[in-house]
Design a protein around this motif. Structure first.
Motif, mmCIF file in Angstrom:
data_model
loop_
_atom_site.group_PDB
_atom_site.id
_atom_site.type_symbol
_atom_site.label_atom_id
_atom_site.label_comp_id
_atom_site.label_asym_id
_atom_site.label_seq_id
_atom_site.Cartn_x
_atom_site.Cartn_y
_atom_site.Cartn_z
ATOM 1 N N ALA A 189 0.825 -1.214 0.000
ATOM 2 C CA ALA A 189 0.000 0.000 0.000
ATOM 3 C C ALA A 189 0.858 1.262 0.000
ATOM 4 C CB ALA A 189 -0.942 0.006 1.199
ATOM 5 N N MET A 190 2.068 1.180 0.560
ATOM 6 C CA MET A 190 2.945 2.349 0.573
ATOM 7 C C MET A 190 3.424 2.696 -0.838
ATOM 8 S SD MET A 190 2.574 3.110 3.664
ATOM 9 C CE MET A 190 3.589 4.584 3.613
ATOM 10 N N VAL A 191 3.527 1.701 -1.707
ATOM 11 C CA VAL A 191 3.852 1.965 -3.114
ATOM 12 C C VAL A 191 2.679 2.684 -3.771
ATOM 13 C CG1 VAL A 191 4.361 0.915 -5.358
ATOM 14 C CG2 VAL A 191 5.427 0.005 -3.274
ATOM 15 N N LEU A 192 1.459 2.225 -3.490
ATOM 16 C CA LEU A 192 0.273 2.874 -4.050
ATOM 17 C C LEU A 192 0.158 4.306 -3.547
ATOM 18 C CD1 LEU A 192 -0.232 -0.110 -4.733
ATOM 19 C CD2 LEU A 192 -2.638 0.250 -4.128
ATOM 20 N N SER A 193 0.483 4.507 -2.274
ATOM 21 C CA SER A 193 0.457 5.859 -1.723
ATOM 22 C C SER A 193 1.477 6.742 -2.419
ATOM 23 C CB SER A 193 0.742 5.816 -0.221
ATOM 24 O OG SER A 193 0.757 7.127 0.325
ATOM 25 N N ALA A 194 2.693 6.209 -2.611
ATOM 26 C CA ALA A 194 3.729 6.975 -3.308
ATOM 27 C C ALA A 194 3.341 7.266 -4.750
ATOM 28 C CB ALA A 194 5.059 6.224 -3.257
ATOM 29 N N ALA A 195 2.505 6.404 -5.322
ATOM 30 C CA ALA A 195 2.027 6.608 -6.690
ATOM 31 C C ALA A 195 0.917 7.654 -6.759
ATOM 32 C CB ALA A 195 1.526 5.282 -7.277
ATOM 33 N N GLY A 196 0.430 8.082 -5.582
ATOM 34 C CA GLY A 196 -0.592 9.113 -5.543
ATOM 35 C C GLY A 196 -1.996 8.637 -5.829
ATOM 36 N N ILE A 197 -2.237 7.328 -5.647
ATOM 37 C CA ILE A 197 -3.585 6.832 -5.975
ATOM 38 C C ILE A 197 -4.418 6.476 -4.743
ATOM 39 C CG2 ILE A 197 -2.865 6.032 -8.247
ATOM 40 C CD1 ILE A 197 -2.858 3.207 -7.205
ATOM 41 N N LEU A 198 -3.905 6.794 -3.551
ATOM 42 C CA LEU A 198 -4.687 6.536 -2.342
ATOM 43 C C LEU A 198 -5.211 7.816 -1.695
ATOM 44 C CD1 LEU A 198 -2.727 3.645 -0.546
ATOM 45 C CD2 LEU A 198 -4.704 3.508 -2.067
ATOM 46 N N GLU A 199 -4.976 8.942 -2.319
ATOM 47 C CA GLU A 199 -5.397 10.213 -1.726
ATOM 48 C C GLU A 199 -6.910 10.262 -1.545
ATOM 49 O OE1 GLU A 199 -3.822 13.417 -4.022
ATOM 50 O OE2 GLU A 199 -1.750 12.738 -3.787
ATOM 51 N N GLY A 200 -7.336 10.454 -0.296
ATOM 52 C CA GLY A 200 -8.751 10.535 0.012
ATOM 53 C C GLY A 200 -9.504 9.229 -0.103
ATOM 54 N N ARG A 201 -8.754 8.120 -0.158
ATOM 55 C CA ARG A 201 -9.405 6.825 -0.365
ATOM 56 C C ARG A 201 -9.150 5.910 0.829
ATOM 57 N NH1 ARG A 201 -8.712 5.429 -6.723
ATOM 58 N NH2 ARG A 201 -10.463 4.091 -6.202
ATOM 59 N N PRO A 202 -10.092 4.986 1.093
ATOM 60 C CA PRO A 202 -9.872 3.995 2.151
ATOM 61 C C PRO A 202 -8.853 2.967 1.696
ATOM 62 C CG PRO A 202 -11.901 3.498 0.992
ATOM 63 C CD PRO A 202 -11.399 4.800 0.435
ATOM 64 N N ALA A 203 -8.022 2.505 2.633
ATOM 65 C CA ALA A 203 -6.997 1.520 2.291
ATOM 66 C C ALA A 203 -6.568 0.764 3.533
ATOM 67 C CB ALA A 203 -5.783 2.202 1.657
ATOM 68 N N ALA A 204 -6.077 -0.454 3.314
ATOM 69 C CA ALA A 204 -5.551 -1.290 4.391
ATOM 70 C C ALA A 204 -4.073 -1.535 4.147
ATOM 71 C CB ALA A 204 -6.301 -2.622 4.447
ATOM 72 N N THR A 205 -3.355 -1.816 5.229
ATOM 73 C CA THR A 205 -1.953 -2.172 5.123
ATOM 74 C C THR A 205 -1.570 -3.005 6.339
ATOM 75 O OG1 THR A 205 0.276 -1.330 4.668
ATOM 76 C CG2 THR A 205 -1.029 -0.111 6.286
ATOM 77 N N HIS A 206 -0.339 -3.466 6.365
ATOM 78 C CA HIS A 206 0.176 -4.214 7.514
ATOM 79 C C HIS A 206 0.257 -3.285 8.723
ATOM 80 C CE1 HIS A 206 2.988 -6.394 10.085
ATOM 81 N NE2 HIS A 206 2.730 -7.472 9.353
ATOM 82 N N PRO A 207 0.028 -3.803 9.939
ATOM 83 C CA PRO A 207 0.087 -2.951 11.134
ATOM 84 C C PRO A 207 1.374 -2.127 11.266
ATOM 85 C CG PRO A 207 -0.860 -5.066 11.702
ATOM 86 C CD PRO A 207 -0.415 -5.172 10.266
ATOM 87 N N VAL A 208 2.512 -2.627 10.762
ATOM 88 C CA VAL A 208 3.756 -1.866 10.918
ATOM 89 C C VAL A 208 3.758 -0.583 10.095
ATOM 90 C CG1 VAL A 208 5.125 -3.931 11.423
ATOM 91 C CG2 VAL A 208 5.041 -3.053 9.073
ATOM 92 N N ALA A 209 2.865 -0.485 9.119
ATOM 93 C CA ALA A 209 2.843 0.698 8.253
ATOM 94 C C ALA A 209 1.604 1.559 8.444
ATOM 95 C CB ALA A 209 2.948 0.281 6.790
ATOM 96 N N VAL A 210 0.744 1.204 9.403
ATOM 97 C CA VAL A 210 -0.513 1.933 9.591
ATOM 98 C C VAL A 210 -0.260 3.416 9.863
ATOM 99 C CG1 VAL A 210 -2.437 2.247 11.204
ATOM 100 C CG2 VAL A 210 -1.992 -0.001 10.225
ATOM 101 N N ASP A 211 0.655 3.713 10.771
ATOM 102 C CA ASP A 211 0.910 5.121 11.096
ATOM 103 C C ASP A 211 1.464 5.878 9.897
ATOM 104 O OD1 ASP A 211 -0.012 4.689 13.658
ATOM 105 O OD2 ASP A 211 1.978 4.531 14.561
ATOM 106 N N ASP A 212 2.353 5.235 9.147
ATOM 107 C CA ASP A 212 2.921 5.892 7.974
ATOM 108 C C ASP A 212 1.866 6.125 6.895
ATOM 109 O OD1 ASP A 212 5.539 6.083 8.988
ATOM 110 O OD2 ASP A 212 5.974 4.023 8.373
ATOM 111 N N LEU A 213 1.000 5.144 6.696
ATOM 112 C CA LEU A 213 -0.058 5.320 5.703
ATOM 113 C C LEU A 213 -1.054 6.379 6.163
ATOM 114 C CD1 LEU A 213 -1.138 4.413 2.971
ATOM 115 C CD2 LEU A 213 -2.456 2.633 4.155
ATOM 116 N N ALA A 214 -1.352 6.395 7.464
ATOM 117 C CA ALA A 214 -2.285 7.390 8.001
ATOM 118 C C ALA A 214 -1.730 8.806 7.879
ATOM 119 C CB ALA A 214 -2.597 7.074 9.466
#
Length: 199
Positions: free
Chosen positions: A112-137
């Motif tokens: 999911a962090m790759v998708l975030s870096a690609a700019g396609i998660l902006e304003g969208r719901p998403a899940a990731t591994h617990p170790v990356a939750v804070d970074d994705l949030a």
């Protein structure tokens, strides 16, 4: 020719099960009647890609123009893996290009962090591994605590084994519940958790 061409992109340090789990589900789906072709690919030509637990896989070829592109996770909290892929920028750029061309993009775990870096998660719901939750949030994504989150043309899954549930959900969504349940039974997998659908 398959109705859906799916590609799972491999990169050094990816987590084995993030890619191989969905690969097996989707390949079994094709054997169960889904009009689906699934390939393991890399960004550049290479003989082998080394995963996070030292498994070496030979890609079927390089990234093409799939209908479905799946990005595994692995290595967000260590050197290499997703962290290196995000810092390098080539994989997020390739994901964005496929998304802009109309592909459905899926991720497992810290993919999911790759998708975030690609700019396609902006304003969208998403899940990731617990170790990356804070970074994705901390990005423009809305983190949802579910195994699978379906936001139409972007589908994300939580940690590692949830990739199996993600792939089964994609089979159900695209080809019907009978095929998904047949594959789950063949793999002796008990599906877990409800799918969060945004619409």
């Amino acid at each position: 020719m398959a109705d859906i061409a799916a590609e799972i992109v491999l990169f050094d340090g990816f987590d084995e099960l993030d890619a191989v789990g969905p690969y097996e589900v989707l390949r079994n789906g094709a054997r169960a009647g889904a009009s689906l072709e699934t390939r393991l690919v890399s960004l550049a030509e290479t003989d082998l890609v080394r995963a996070s637990h030292d498994l070496r896989l030979e890609p079927d070829g390089t990234l093409g123009e799939p209908d479905l592109l799946l990005v595994p996770g692995g290595g967000w909290t260590t050197e290499g893996g997703v962290r290196a892929a995000v810092e390098d920028g080539a994989l997020p750029e390739a994901v964005r290009e496929r998304y802009d061309d109309g592909a459905t993009i899926a991720s497992v775990c810290t993919g999911a962090m790759v998708l975030s870096a690609a700019g396609i998660l902006e304003g969208r719901p998403a899940a990731t591994h617990p170790v990356a939750v804070d970074d994705l949030a901390a990005t423009a994504a809305t983190v949802v605590d579910e195994r699978v989150v379906d936001d139409g043309d972007v589908v994300t899954a939580g940690g590692v084994t949830s990739g199996i549930d993600l792939a089964l959900w994609l089979l159900e969504r695209e080809f019907g519940v009978e095929i998904a349940e047949a594959v789950a039974a063949e793999m002796a997998h008990e599906r877990r958790g409800d799918v969060f659908e945004s619409s």
